[in-house]
Design an enzyme around this catalytic site. Structure first.
Site, PDB file in Angstrom:
ATOM      1  N   HIS A  10      42.983  -3.303 -29.890  1.00 41.25           N
ATOM      2  CA  HIS A  10      42.287  -4.454 -30.363  1.00 41.25           C
ATOM      3  C   HIS A  10      43.070  -4.677 -28.691  1.00 41.25           C
ATOM      4  O   HIS A  10      43.778  -4.927 -28.059  1.00 41.25           O
ATOM      5  CB  HIS A  10      43.156  -4.564 -30.739  1.00 41.25           C
ATOM      6  CG  HIS A  10      42.348  -6.176 -30.757  1.00 41.25           C
ATOM      7  ND1 HIS A  10      41.129  -6.210 -31.918  1.00 41.25           N
ATOM      8  CD2 HIS A  10      41.518  -7.044 -30.719  1.00 41.25           C
ATOM      9  CE1 HIS A  10      40.096  -7.185 -31.175  1.00 41.25           C
ATOM     10  NE2 HIS A  10      40.612  -8.015 -30.519  1.00 41.25           N
ATOM     11  N   ASP A  12      40.324  -7.417 -25.604  1.00 42.73           N
ATOM     12  CA  ASP A  12      39.494  -8.369 -25.821  1.00 42.73           C
ATOM     13  C   ASP A  12      38.746  -8.525 -24.275  1.00 42.73           C
ATOM     14  O   ASP A  12      38.518  -9.731 -23.904  1.00 42.73           O
ATOM     15  CB  ASP A  12      39.832  -9.844 -26.182  1.00 42.73           C
ATOM     16  CG  ASP A  12      39.530  -9.392 -28.361  1.00 42.73           C
ATOM     17  OD1 ASP A  12      38.047  -9.487 -28.348  1.00 42.73           O
ATOM     18  OD2 ASP A  12      40.364 -10.134 -28.781  1.00 42.73           O
ATOM     19  N   GLU A 110      34.551  -7.322 -34.199  1.00 43.60           N
ATOM     20  CA  GLU A 110      35.451  -7.880 -34.668  1.00 43.60           C
ATOM     21  C   GLU A 110      34.813  -9.030 -35.943  1.00 43.60           C
ATOM     22  O   GLU A 110      34.055 -10.253 -35.142  1.00 43.60           O
ATOM     23  CB  GLU A 110      36.480  -8.490 -33.453  1.00 43.60           C
ATOM     24  CG  GLU A 110      37.395  -9.378 -34.554  1.00 43.60           C
ATOM     25  CD  GLU A 110      38.538  -9.742 -33.217  1.00 43.60           C
ATOM     26  OE1 GLU A 110      39.691  -9.953 -33.711  1.00 43.60           O
ATOM     27  OE2 GLU A 110      37.829  -9.982 -32.425  1.00 43.60           O
ATOM     28  N   HIS A 137      36.334 -11.970 -39.408  1.00 47.77           N
ATOM     29  CA  HIS A 137      36.922 -12.781 -38.201  1.00 47.77           C
ATOM     30  C   HIS A 137      38.180 -13.674 -39.000  1.00 47.77           C
ATOM     31  O   HIS A 137      38.448 -14.328 -40.240  1.00 47.77           O
ATOM     32  CB  HIS A 137      36.438 -12.988 -37.110  1.00 47.77           C
ATOM     33  CG  HIS A 137      37.158 -13.464 -35.791  1.00 47.77           C
ATOM     34  ND1 HIS A 137      36.910 -14.781 -35.367  1.00 47.77           N
ATOM     35  CD2 HIS A 137      37.880 -13.060 -35.362  1.00 47.77           C
ATOM     36  CE1 HIS A 137      38.188 -14.768 -34.267  1.00 47.77           C
ATOM     37  NE2 HIS A 137      39.081 -13.287 -34.479  1.00 47.77           N
ATOM     38  N   HIS A 178      42.542  -9.506 -39.900  1.00 48.93           N
ATOM     39  CA  HIS A 178      42.203 -10.932 -39.872  1.00 48.93           C
ATOM     40  C   HIS A 178      41.283 -11.489 -42.323  1.00 48.93           C
ATOM     41  O   HIS A 178      40.810 -12.373 -42.115  1.00 48.93           O
ATOM     42  CB  HIS A 178      40.957 -11.032 -39.118  1.00 48.93           C
ATOM     43  CG  HIS A 178      40.650 -11.814 -37.838  1.00 48.93           C
ATOM     44  ND1 HIS A 178      41.089 -12.826 -37.560  1.00 48.93           N
ATOM     45  CD2 HIS A 178      40.769 -10.780 -36.932  1.00 48.93           C
ATOM     46  CE1 HIS A 178      41.740 -12.707 -36.410  1.00 48.93           C
ATOM     47  NE2 HIS A 178      41.177 -11.397 -35.541  1.00 48.93           N
ATOM     48  N   HIS A 199      44.798  -4.872 -34.906  1.00 46.03           N
ATOM     49  CA  HIS A 199      45.902  -5.961 -34.637  1.00 46.03           C
ATOM     50  C   HIS A 199      46.328  -6.491 -35.597  1.00 46.03           C
ATOM     51  O   HIS A 199      45.922  -8.072 -35.909  1.00 46.03           O
ATOM     52  CB  HIS A 199      45.029  -6.585 -33.281  1.00 46.03           C
ATOM     53  CG  HIS A 199      44.092  -7.586 -33.891  1.00 46.03           C
ATOM     54  ND1 HIS A 199      43.026  -6.775 -34.505  1.00 46.03           N
ATOM     55  CD2 HIS A 199      43.731  -8.545 -33.406  1.00 46.03           C
ATOM     56  CE1 HIS A 199      41.843  -8.262 -34.274  1.00 46.03           C
ATOM     57  NE2 HIS A 199      42.744  -8.841 -34.217  1.00 46.03           N
ATOM     58  N   ASP A 281      45.982  -6.668 -28.902  1.00 44.49           N
ATOM     59  CA  ASP A 281      45.336  -7.971 -28.700  1.00 44.49           C
ATOM     60  C   ASP A 281      45.352  -8.766 -26.745  1.00 44.49           C
ATOM     61  O   ASP A 281      45.480  -9.773 -27.396  1.00 44.49           O
ATOM     62  CB  ASP A 281      45.205  -8.687 -29.924  1.00 44.49           C
ATOM     63  CG  ASP A 281      44.782 -10.155 -30.367  1.00 44.49           C
ATOM     64  OD1 ASP A 281      43.050  -9.330 -29.774  1.00 44.49           O
ATOM     65  OD2 ASP A 281      44.481 -11.023 -30.449  1.00 44.49           O
TER      66      ASP A 281
END
Length: 336
Positions: A10, A12, A110, A137, A178, A199, A281
């Site tokens: 993961h 971003d 995500e 999420h 999540h 993650h 992350d």
């Protein structure tokens, strides 16, 4: 080949580029102090594969359109740097990209809000190369409870089971990061393919809502899935989470690679070495442990685990071998 060839679960960077660079793709090929991720850092960190997150927030007015924009942005990043990045969807393509000297670039969505409760959108995302979707999420979806939501459903609803079944039918990995523990357990009750935590860390080490309880970790062995430990300080360190909850006043508690390694080792002890991975992350959190401050620093974690007695084979399994196995297990169904 790098001795610790990382396939991270993961990152971003696409959302970071959207919010701070107007969805621009230039400059990633040089060192960027403002980014956790750029091509020189990826190379220094031994990254051979990356799941790029095509995340949009839960409060996005039109999450389907925004996610399509993020998918497009991720594709544009990959296309802009063809000597370094290769868009891939299957384990065989990951291996081919690595053999060519490029970083295998996969996509992961995500949050189930991204599909607008529409399985046609889910299938479209898969056709565009999205290989996993995180079911929630930070808020519940209409069909699954989030770790940090209201948890109104008691886990996964019948509609949620329909979403999971369709994901498995088309070869899209079910990502349980999540999600609430009830959702995790409900998915494992019905899953016929390996699942992913892209993650997340271990609740037994730090009982944060975003982490994974031991009973779920134990079930990963039977499922064949993998939990990819994250580096986010408030998920890794109880002291840091308490400091942040108290208002972040004064000096923050130091979070180190040893704290992250504690989570990795616990996951190995409970789930088995075949079921652990890494999901840093990066560029999805403003703060990281200083010794894991950017994507060049994966070797620091490898050195810490080696110091604790991890073998070269176990380190390679953690770094990317396990998630590659999970990917391969679902390749045959992908975009069916």
């Amino acid at each position: 080949m790098h001795p610790f060839p990382v396939i991270d679960g993961h990152n971003d960077l696409p959302w970071e580029r959207r919010t701070t660079h107007g969805s621009g793709v230039e400059g990633i090929d040089s060192e960027q102090d403002s980014l956790h991720t750029d091509l020189p850092k990826l190379r220094a960190g031994g990254v051979v594969g990356q799941f790029w997150s095509v995340f949009v927030p839960c409060d996005q007015p039109d999450p389907v359109r925004a996610t399509l924009q993020q998918i497009d942005l991720a594709h544009r990043i990959i296309e802009r740097y063809p000597d370094d990045l290769a868009f891939v969807r299957t384990a065989a393509e990951v291996r081919a990209a690595i053999a060519s000297g490029r970083i295998a670039s996969l996509l992961g969505a995500e949050g189930g809000h991204a599909i607008g409760d529409d399985l046609a959108v889910l299938r479209t995302f898969a056709r565009l190369g999205v290989r996993y979707m995180t079911l929630t999420h930070n808020e519940d979806t209409p069909w699954a409870d989030s770790a940090t939501g209201e948890r109104a459903h008691g886990g996964l609803t019948d509609r949620g089971r329909e979403v999971v079944a369709e994901m498995e039918r088309i070869g899209m990995l079910v990502d349980l990061s999540h999600t609430a523990p009830t959702t995790m357990r409900d998915v494992l009750d019905v899953a016929t393919a390996p699942v992913l935590f892209s993650h997340s860390s271990a609740s037994a080490v730090h009982d944060h809502p975003r982490n994974v309880p031991d009973d779920v970790l134990r079930r990963l062995a039977g499922n064949g899935g993998v939990v990819m430990t994250t580096f986010v300080p408030k998920f890794v360190s109880r002291a840091y989470a308490e400091w942040e909850a108290a208002g972040s006043t004064g000096t923050a508690p130091l979070v180190t690679v040893a704290d992250v390694a504690d989570h990795v080792e616990h996951a190995r002890e409970v789930a088995g070495v075949e079921h652990v991975g890494i999901g840093g992350d990066y560029d999805g959190t403003p703060v990281l442990p200083p010794d894991l401050r950017d994507v060049s620093r994966y070797p620091v974690l490898a050195a810490e685990l080696e110091r604790r007695g991890w073998s070269a084979a176990d380190l390679r399994a953690l770094a990317g071998g396990n998630v590659l196995r999970v990917l391969e297990a679902t390749d045959g169904a992908f975009t069916r």
